[in-house]
Design an enzyme around this catalytic site. Structure first.
Site, PDB file in Angstrom:
ATOM      1  N   ASN A 142      84.277  94.092  71.800  1.00 17.06           N
ATOM      2  CA  ASN A 142      85.583  94.599  72.218  1.00 17.06           C
ATOM      3  C   ASN A 142      86.117  95.475  71.093  1.00 17.06           C
ATOM      4  O   ASN A 142      86.526  94.971  70.059  1.00 17.06           O
ATOM      5  CB  ASN A 142      86.518  93.406  72.491  1.00 17.06           C
ATOM      6  CG  ASN A 142      87.936  93.854  72.766  1.00 17.06           C
ATOM      7  OD1 ASN A 142      88.195  95.034  73.000  1.00 17.06           O
ATOM      8  ND2 ASN A 142      88.860  92.901  72.738  1.00 17.06           N
ATOM      9  N   LYS A 150      88.749  97.357  71.174  1.00 14.42           N
ATOM     10  CA  LYS A 150      90.211  97.517  71.188  1.00 14.42           C
ATOM     11  C   LYS A 150      90.569  99.000  71.040  1.00 14.42           C
ATOM     12  O   LYS A 150      89.905  99.829  71.642  1.00 14.42           O
ATOM     13  CB  LYS A 150      90.832  96.651  70.091  1.00 14.42           C
ATOM     14  CG  LYS A 150      90.278  95.226  70.155  1.00 14.42           C
ATOM     15  CD  LYS A 150      90.960  94.224  69.294  1.00 14.42           C
ATOM     16  CE  LYS A 150      90.256  92.883  69.467  1.00 14.42           C
ATOM     17  NZ  LYS A 150      90.976  91.776  68.879  1.00 14.42           N
ATOM     18  N   HIS A 169      92.388  89.495  78.464  1.00 15.93           N
ATOM     19  CA  HIS A 169      92.331  89.347  76.998  1.00 15.93           C
ATOM     20  C   HIS A 169      93.711  88.946  76.485  1.00 15.93           C
ATOM     21  O   HIS A 169      94.729  89.390  77.017  1.00 15.93           O
ATOM     22  CB  HIS A 169      91.879  90.656  76.355  1.00 15.93           C
ATOM     23  CG  HIS A 169      91.614  90.509  74.889  1.00 15.93           C
ATOM     24  ND1 HIS A 169      92.632  90.534  73.955  1.00 15.93           N
ATOM     25  CD2 HIS A 169      90.474  90.286  74.205  1.00 15.93           C
ATOM     26  CE1 HIS A 169      92.103  90.353  72.751  1.00 15.93           C
ATOM     27  NE2 HIS A 169      90.790  90.193  72.878  1.00 15.93           N
ATOM     28  N   GLU A 219      95.448  89.843  74.080  1.00 18.88           N
ATOM     29  CA  GLU A 219      96.353  90.944  73.702  1.00 18.88           C
ATOM     30  C   GLU A 219      96.995  91.564  74.946  1.00 18.88           C
ATOM     31  O   GLU A 219      98.148  91.986  74.905  1.00 18.88           O
ATOM     32  CB  GLU A 219      95.593  91.988  72.867  1.00 18.88           C
ATOM     33  CG  GLU A 219      95.358  91.479  71.455  1.00 18.88           C
ATOM     34  CD  GLU A 219      94.095  91.994  70.789  1.00 18.88           C
ATOM     35  OE1 GLU A 219      93.566  93.032  71.205  1.00 18.88           O
ATOM     36  OE2 GLU A 219      93.635  91.334  69.839  1.00 18.88           O
ATOM     37  N   GLU A 259      88.433  82.554  74.124  1.00 21.08           N
ATOM     38  CA  GLU A 259      88.889  83.108  72.859  1.00 21.08           C
ATOM     39  C   GLU A 259      90.186  82.417  72.434  1.00 21.08           C
ATOM     40  O   GLU A 259      91.268  82.781  72.928  1.00 21.08           O
ATOM     41  CB  GLU A 259      89.150  84.606  72.996  1.00 21.08           C
ATOM     42  CG  GLU A 259      87.924  85.403  73.349  1.00 21.08           C
ATOM     43  CD  GLU A 259      88.070  86.868  72.948  1.00 21.08           C
ATOM     44  OE1 GLU A 259      87.242  87.345  72.170  1.00 21.08           O
ATOM     45  OE2 GLU A 259      89.037  87.498  73.401  1.00 21.08           O
ATOM     46  N   GLY A 276      91.028  87.885  65.352  1.00 21.78           N
ATOM     47  CA  GLY A 276      91.437  88.809  64.302  1.00 21.78           C
ATOM     48  C   GLY A 276      92.060  88.140  63.081  1.00 21.78           C
ATOM     49  O   GLY A 276      92.647  88.801  62.232  1.00 21.78           O
ATOM     50  N   SER A 287      86.968  85.906  65.675  1.00 23.00           N
ATOM     51  CA  SER A 287      86.419  85.989  64.319  1.00 23.00           C
ATOM     52  C   SER A 287      84.938  85.625  64.221  1.00 23.00           C
ATOM     53  O   SER A 287      84.519  84.988  63.247  1.00 23.00           O
ATOM     54  CB  SER A 287      87.257  85.146  63.351  1.00 23.00           C
ATOM     55  OG  SER A 287      88.587  85.629  63.312  1.00 23.00           O
TER      56      SER A 287
HETATM   57  P1  PGA Z   1      87.862  89.324  66.607  1.00 25.07           P
HETATM   58  O1  PGA Z   1      88.372  89.727  68.090  1.00 25.07           O
HETATM   59  O2  PGA Z   1      86.376  89.154  66.684  1.00 25.07           O
HETATM   60  O3  PGA Z   1      88.275  90.469  65.747  1.00 25.07           O
HETATM   61  O4  PGA Z   1      88.566  88.051  66.255  1.00 25.07           O
HETATM   62  C1  PGA Z   1      87.816  89.152  69.228  1.00 25.07           C
HETATM   63  C2  PGA Z   1      88.484  89.676  70.468  1.00 25.07           C
HETATM   64  O5  PGA Z   1      89.689  89.976  70.435  1.00 25.07           O
HETATM   65  O6  PGA Z   1      87.845  89.823  71.515  1.00 25.07           O
END
Ligand code: PGA
Length: 238
Positions: free
Chosen positions: A9, A11, A92, A94, A160, A166, A202
């Site tokens: 992803n 983003k 997701h 976000e 997730e 993140g 992460s």
């Molecule tokens: P990250 O993000 O690996 O940077 O924690 C994962 C995601 O948002 O799908």
């Protein structure tokens, strides 16, 4: 041997030129793993062009659940499909927290599937929900709502935990496995058979091998560590 899936992803990162550069390196590795990339909508075309002829799939991070219409600023699923995208990321955290998407998710999953695209549907609890022992209730509610109109075909689930996205804080393999097992049992009960369940939050080359060794973890949805081809190669090689 379980089927492993490695999704990225991106983003709102990478211009079309940076996307082409990434895939120049990534495709030179000739990895056999099943890989799906979700670039930003502006870089989807560059991603499709630079992965043509490879086994890499390209998806889009967000689409509107209608064929077409007066929806300024939205991405069209139909156009994404016509371009060659095969996946859409839905739910997701976000999108849920920053764009207040929740009620629309079931419709999005259904619409995407009706077009023959594959939905990657994300669920996950916040830190305070985990601390209040609400993880399973939250996951069940998100699954119940988001998959209300879904079919078993063309569906992948991504777990997730919001507190791990993140933040550099990965769930331990035991925490992840516990949640994946719960999701897997929930899906079985509702007749969604044998769906892959990816872990995200992460994921890095350093923790990927331990996480993938868990029975109910089918692969990863990777954010930060997927932006560098060397790092994603290591993850997709576990
Ligand atoms: P990250 O993000 O690996 O940077 O924690 C994962 C995601 O948002 O799908």
């Amino acid at each position: 041997m379980k089927q492993k899936i490695f999704a990225a992803n991106w983003k709102m990162f990478k211009t079309p030129a940076e996307t082409r550069q990434f895939f120049k390196v990534m495709t030179s590795f000739n990895l056999k793993a099943e890989m799906i990339f979700f670039p930003s909508a502006m870089s989807v075309e560059a991603a499709l062009e630079s992965t043509k002829g490879s086994s890499i799939s390209i998806g889009i991070q967000n689409t509107h659940p209608k064929v077409e219409g007066a929806f300024t600023g939205e991405n069209s699923s139909t156009a994404a499909k016509a371009m060659g995208c095969t996946f859409v990321l839905i739910g997701h955290s976000e999108r849920r927290s920053l764009f207040l998407e929740n009620e629309v998710l079931a419709e999005k999953v259904q619409f995407v599937q009706s077009l023959g695209l594959k939905a990657m549907f994300c669920v996950g609890e916040t830190l305070s929900q985990r601390e209040q022992n609400q993880t399973e209730a939250v996951l069940a509610e998100q699954l119940e709502k988001g998959l209300a109109k879904a079919s078993s075909e063309n569906l992948i689930i991504a777990y997730e935990p919001v507190w791990a996205i993140g933040t550099g804080k990965t769930a331990t393999s035991a925490q992840a496995e516990e949640a994946h097992k719960f999701i897997s049992q929930w899906l079985e009960k509702k007749n969604f058979k044998n769906l892959p369940i990816l872990y995200g939050g992460s994921v890095k080359p350093e923790n990927a091998a331990e996480l993938i060794s868990q029975i109910h973890i089918s692969g990863f949805l990777v954010g930060g560590a997927s932006l560098d081809p060397e790092s994603f190669k290591k993850i997709a090689s576990v």
